[in-house]
Design an enzyme around this catalytic site. Structure first.
Site, PDB file in Angstrom:
ATOM      1  N   THR A  36       0.848  -1.191   0.000  1.00 58.59           N
ATOM      2  CA  THR A  36       0.000   0.000   0.000  1.00 58.59           C
ATOM      3  C   THR A  36       0.883   1.240   0.000  1.00 58.59           C
ATOM      4  O   THR A  36       2.088   1.161   0.253  1.00 58.59           O
ATOM      5  CB  THR A  36      -0.920   0.014   1.231  1.00 58.59           C
ATOM      6  OG1 THR A  36      -0.107   0.013   2.409  1.00 58.59           O
ATOM      7  CG2 THR A  36      -1.821  -1.210   1.255  1.00 58.59           C
ATOM      8  N   LYS A  84     -16.536  16.811   9.479  1.00 56.40           N
ATOM      9  CA  LYS A  84     -17.688  16.964  10.350  1.00 56.40           C
ATOM     10  C   LYS A  84     -17.742  18.403  10.837  1.00 56.40           C
ATOM     11  O   LYS A  84     -16.872  18.859  11.581  1.00 56.40           O
ATOM     12  CB  LYS A  84     -17.618  16.009  11.539  1.00 56.40           C
ATOM     13  CG  LYS A  84     -18.915  15.940  12.341  1.00 56.40           C
ATOM     14  CD  LYS A  84     -18.884  14.815  13.357  1.00 56.40           C
ATOM     15  CE  LYS A  84     -20.253  14.662  14.034  1.00 56.40           C
ATOM     16  NZ  LYS A  84     -20.259  13.557  15.015  1.00 56.40           N
ATOM     17  N   GLU A 108      -5.709  -3.855  -1.922  1.00 52.18           N
ATOM     18  CA  GLU A 108      -6.262  -5.022  -1.228  1.00 52.18           C
ATOM     19  C   GLU A 108      -7.305  -5.777  -2.042  1.00 52.18           C
ATOM     20  O   GLU A 108      -7.744  -6.865  -1.621  1.00 52.18           O
ATOM     21  CB  GLU A 108      -6.875  -4.587   0.107  1.00 52.18           C
ATOM     22  CG  GLU A 108      -5.865  -4.145   1.144  1.00 52.18           C
ATOM     23  CD  GLU A 108      -5.496  -2.672   1.081  1.00 52.18           C
ATOM     24  OE1 GLU A 108      -4.927  -2.151   2.049  1.00 52.18           O
ATOM     25  OE2 GLU A 108      -5.770  -2.030   0.030  1.00 52.18           O
ATOM     26  N   TRP A 114     -22.137  16.281   8.115  1.00 52.60           N
ATOM     27  CA  TRP A 114     -21.037  15.793   7.308  1.00 52.60           C
ATOM     28  C   TRP A 114     -20.922  16.570   6.005  1.00 52.60           C
ATOM     29  O   TRP A 114     -21.918  16.852   5.330  1.00 52.60           O
ATOM     30  CB  TRP A 114     -21.216  14.313   6.995  1.00 52.60           C
ATOM     31  CG  TRP A 114     -21.223  13.430   8.205  1.00 52.60           C
ATOM     32  CD1 TRP A 114     -22.299  12.808   8.744  1.00 52.60           C
ATOM     33  CD2 TRP A 114     -20.096  13.080   9.020  1.00 52.60           C
ATOM     34  NE1 TRP A 114     -21.931  12.079   9.855  1.00 52.60           N
ATOM     35  CE2 TRP A 114     -20.580  12.232  10.044  1.00 52.60           C
ATOM     36  CE3 TRP A 114     -18.741  13.390   9.004  1.00 52.60           C
ATOM     37  CZ2 TRP A 114     -19.760  11.697  11.027  1.00 52.60           C
ATOM     38  CZ3 TRP A 114     -17.916  12.855   9.970  1.00 52.60           C
ATOM     39  CH2 TRP A 114     -18.424  12.018  10.964  1.00 52.60           C
TER      40      TRP A 114
END
Length: 538
Positions: free
Chosen positions: A182, A436, A327, A441
């Site tokens: 990654t 937030k 992944e 949101w």
């Protein structure tokens, strides 16, 4: 239970290239190289080189289960390693040269390779890193002649001394084939080991009509890096479908891409949005057209609507948005149309295609969960944690004792998403990137997409920074196409009719957007850079 009475041959990666060499022997493989002329061969010729490479690897002492590392661009030699290394049962670790030097050292040492293949570009880097790589015993420069250093072998010289005939070993399809790390934006990079089974099944699925829709009439040019999650699986999906393959090395500027797209008749290509921003700017500046190009796959970050519209309306090129991750080997979803969408009309169909990451594909299951772990409905409105599972989804990271996936097989991607009744998934944010503000949101991705459509904007990046009253507020970083190409007033005027009033960024900053090793906007760097910007505001 009645047993099936069919043969049970293991799925092996090398059989993909064996098929291409038999069924499409004269289909071309074309490659740019570092400081060498354009290279041209075909699948039959490449397969012979792969056999020689496999024998050369055995001559260097590589055995089944060993790791072999590469530090290389999108070239035919790197492509050959993609088959030769797993073909003899070893594992190819495609090291990412875009990582920091410390991270490159970490991944090479963690991966445990004893041989490192590298492009000429990286010789100065290799010389710096050698003292920190105690396990690497053999260095091979991927060049035509002997390497310019006494302790470095030359790739083509090795192949010339090795036999082009080999009996490939029987390999358990669940054994490791590739080790991909990654990008390491949080902590050390984590290793993901792809199996032969996962790669082969992924190659089958990627070429399907609901995904990339490949055929032997296509000319495929991967502009996604071979070192990044195996270039989205294209080095396998292309030969499975008999496609001509064009490899651009490291040259991703607009002119270089256009030379290959036009000169080699490329019909299908893919890469991160920053590449196509440069390419579209080149077409606009020169008045050229993309020749036979039909489809562009864009992933890594959300596709700006203006980019998708420009490709379609100006050049009749279809943009396919995709989502995936290291992944997931890496393909997750692809934004391709369905009859149900087509029935709603062209405008409605494009609205979905351009604003969703993609739709459910065979081989990947999707699930949206709330904070209590309850499954949310596929209504296009309910957003929650995105989980995936399937035959090419990670179970455990390399050299970690505990599983990355849950006991029920679901892997938490770290994304926040919705899924609509048609099975189209839309990423609304990364868990760590969602903003937030005042208990509500704000989607940084939606805000970036809106801003990136403003004329003069090259890259738009949004991060939440701490605020004493509202908890967090959005800061918008704009990288313009040229100095003075767009002003703050222009951006605010553009955003006003497109977003809720309280979504309007508290600050708009003109700066260069930092990118990660995989070409994504580096939100971690931006948050660090502007962490204290709004402290003290009321």
């Amino acid at each position: 239970m009645t047993q099936g009475l069919m043969q049970t041959a293991s799925l092996r990666i090398i059989d993909i290239l064996r098929f291409a060499a038999s069924a499409h022997p004269t289909q071309e493989v074309v490659s740019r190289l570092v400081d060498e002329p354009l290279w041209r061969s075909d699948y039959r010729g490449v397969y012979a080189r792969v056999c020689s490479c496999a024998n050369a690897l055995r001559g260097l002492g590589v055995r089944a289960g060993d790791r072999v590392a590469s530090l290389a661009w999108n070239t035919h030699r790197h492509f050959e390693l993609f088959y030769a290394v797993p073909g003899i049962g070893a594992v190819l670790h495609t090291a990412n040269p875009r990582l920091s030097e410390d991270q490159i050292v970490y991944t090479l040492n963690h991966g445990g390779s004893q041989i490192l293949f590298f492009d000429r570009t990286f010789l100065p880097l290799i010389e710096r890193l050698k003292p920190r790589l105690p396990d690497i015993r053999t260095y091979v420069m991927m060049c035509e002649q002997d390497a310019p250093a006494p302790d470095v072998l030359g790739y083509d010289s090795l192949l010339r001394t090795a036999s082009p005939i080999i009996n490939w070993p029987t390999i358990d399809e669940n054994s490791g084939a590739f080790l991909c790390y990654t990008s390491g934006t949080t902590g050390d990079p984590k290793g993901v080991v792809y199996s032969h089974r996962a790669i082969v099944l992924h190659a089958f699925a990627a070429g399907l009509s609901g995904a990339f829709g490949l055929s032997a009439f296509d000319v495929v040019m991967p502009c996604s890096s071979l070192y990044h999650a195996t270039a989205w699986g294209l080095p396998f999906a292309a030969p499975v479908n008999g496609c001509k393959l064009v490899l651009p090395c490291d040259k991703m500027d607009g002119q270089s891409l256009q030379d290959l797209i036009e000169g080699e008749g490329v019909t299908f290509t893919g890469g991160v949005p920053t590449i196509w921003t440069m390419y579209l700017a080149h077409l606009e500046a020169t008045g050229e057209t993309p020749g036979r190009l039909q489809r562009v796959v864009i992933g890594g970050s959300a596709v700006p609507r203006a980019m998708a519209s420009a490709f379609k309306t100006r050049y009749d090129v279809t943009v396919l948005q995709i989502w995936g991750m290291t992944e997931t080997c890496p393909l997750g979803v692809v934004a391709t149309p369905t009859p149900a969408l087509a029935d709603r009309g062209e405008d409605a169909m494009q609205e979905v295609i351009w604003t969703r990451q993609g739709r459910l594909q065979f081989g990947i299951e999707l699930r949206i969960e709330d904070e209590e772990g309850l499954e949310l409905p596929w209504d296009g409105e309910s957003s929650g944690a995105l989980l995936v599972k399937g035959p090419w989804t990670i179970q455990r990271y390399y050299r970690q004792e505990s599983d990355a996936a849950r006991s029920d097989g679901w892997f938490d991607t770290g994304d926040i998403a919705t899924i609509d009744p048609d099975g189209f998934m839309r990423i609304t944010d990364r868990k760590k990137d969602v903003i937030k503000s005042g208990g509500e949101w704000i989607s940084s991705i939606d805000l970036e997409n809106a801003a990136s459509a403003c004329k003069g904007v090259k890259i738009a990046a949004v991060v939440g920074v701490p605020h004493p009253k509202w908890e967090e507020r959005p800061v918008l970083v704009i990288e313009a196409h040229a100095p003075g190409a767009v002003s703050e007033a222009d951006v605010r005027a553009h955003l006003e009719p497109l977003i809720a009033r309280w979504w309007m960024p508290d600050r708009i900053i003109f700066d260069t957007a930092p990118l990660t090793a995989t070409g994504k906007i580096d939100k971690k760097a931006l948050r660090s850079r502007y962490a204290s910007l709004l402290i003290g505001d009321g």
